[in-house]
Design a protein around this motif. Structure first.
Motif, short mmCIF file in Angstrom:
data_model
loop_
_atom_site.label_atom_id
_atom_site.label_comp_id
_atom_site.label_asym_id
_atom_site.label_seq_id
_atom_site.Cartn_x
_atom_site.Cartn_y
_atom_site.Cartn_z
N GLY A 292 0.98 -0.84 -0.11
CA GLY A 292 0.06 0.20 0.11
C GLY A 292 1.30 1.23 -0.02
O GLY A 292 -0.06 1.73 0.34
N VAL A 293 1.98 0.76 -0.77
CA VAL A 293 2.79 1.66 -0.59
C VAL A 293 3.11 3.10 -2.05
O VAL A 293 2.37 3.01 -3.16
N TRP A 294 3.55 4.02 -2.00
CA TRP A 294 3.62 4.40 -3.63
C TRP A 294 3.94 4.49 -4.51
O TRP A 294 4.57 3.09 -4.73
N ARG A 295 3.28 3.83 -5.82
CA ARG A 295 3.21 2.75 -6.70
C ARG A 295 3.36 3.69 -7.82
O ARG A 295 4.42 5.42 -8.01
N ILE A 296 4.16 2.77 -9.05
CA ILE A 296 4.76 3.12 -10.54
C ILE A 296 3.97 3.07 -11.20
O ILE A 296 3.19 2.70 -11.45
N SER A 297 3.76 4.70 -11.96
CA SER A 297 3.07 4.48 -13.02
C SER A 297 3.29 3.62 -13.68
O SER A 297 3.70 3.03 -14.53
N GLU A 298 1.58 3.75 -14.72
CA GLU A 298 1.03 3.05 -16.18
C GLU A 298 2.22 3.21 -16.97
O GLU A 298 2.93 2.52 -17.40
N LYS A 299 2.54 4.37 -17.22
CA LYS A 299 3.15 5.24 -18.06
C LYS A 299 5.01 4.87 -17.95
O LYS A 299 5.31 4.80 -18.40
N THR A 300 5.07 5.08 -17.11
CA THR A 300 6.25 4.22 -16.41
C THR A 300 6.71 2.60 -16.90
O THR A 300 7.44 2.74 -16.98
N LEU A 301 5.75 1.72 -16.05
CA LEU A 301 5.28 0.53 -16.93
C LEU A 301 6.02 0.72 -17.91
O LEU A 301 6.43 -1.07 -18.73
N PHE A 302 5.31 1.37 -18.83
CA PHE A 302 5.11 0.99 -20.39
C PHE A 302 6.32 1.59 -21.02
O PHE A 302 6.35 0.60 -22.27
N LEU A 303 6.84 1.92 -20.56
CA LEU A 303 7.98 3.00 -20.85
C LEU A 303 9.41 2.46 -21.63
O LEU A 303 9.11 2.08 -23.03
N PRO A 304 9.25 0.47 -20.90
CA PRO A 304 10.63 0.23 -20.90
C PRO A 304 10.33 -1.05 -23.50
O PRO A 304 10.27 -1.61 -23.53
N ALA A 305 8.69 -1.34 -22.47
CA ALA A 305 7.87 -1.64 -23.60
C ALA A 305 7.98 -1.21 -24.66
O ALA A 305 8.36 -1.28 -26.03
N LEU A 306 7.93 0.39 -24.73
CA LEU A 306 7.74 0.68 -25.91
C LEU A 306 8.65 1.09 -26.44
O LEU A 306 9.69 1.22 -27.54
N LEU A 307 9.98 0.77 -26.08
CA LEU A 307 11.50 0.85 -25.94
C LEU A 307 11.94 0.27 -26.11
O LEU A 307 13.59 -0.52 -26.63
N GLY A 308 11.14 -1.15 -26.65
CA GLY A 308 11.94 -3.23 -27.02
C GLY A 308 11.62 -3.61 -26.10
O GLY A 308 12.24 -4.83 -26.11
N GLY A 309 11.36 -3.73 -24.81
CA GLY A 309 11.47 -4.64 -23.34
C GLY A 309 10.18 -5.05 -23.35
O GLY A 309 9.72 -5.72 -22.28
N THR A 310 9.18 -4.90 -23.89
CA THR A 310 8.10 -5.87 -24.36
C THR A 310 8.14 -6.95 -23.67
O THR A 310 6.91 -7.11 -22.41
#
Length: 93
Positions: free
Chosen positions: A33-51
């Protein structure tokens, strides 16, 4: 292996590892229940080839599996990335 291909492989290993780790860290944070990582940040590696790494993290940690952006969007993104790689390989031949 030529230098360019070697750099691409190193990049893909790093960005896939990062995507996997980010999914694990966000799951850990969600459980506490602590501060979370944004969904944009989670998608960033995927967009850079880390899907593949993000998808593997999503499945391994059972995280974000019910969010359509992840459950449907990531496989579509992976298919698009593979199509780009395949088409660019065809042009080189």
């Amino acid at each position: 292996m030529n230098e360019s291909l070697e750099r691409i492989v190193i990049w893909l290993v790093i960005v896939n590892g990062l995507g996997f780790i980010l999914m694990g860290v966000d799951k850990w944070k969600a459980k506490r229940g602590v501060w979370r990582i944004s969904e944009k940040t989670l998608f960033l590696p995927a967009l850079l080839g880390g899907t593949p790494g993000v998808i593997a993290g999503m499945r391994y940690f059972r995280h974000k599996t019910k969010h359509w952006q992840f459950s449907k969007g990531l496989p579509v993104l992976l298919a698009l990335q593979l199509a780009v790689v395949w088409l660019s390989g065809k042009r080189m031949i």
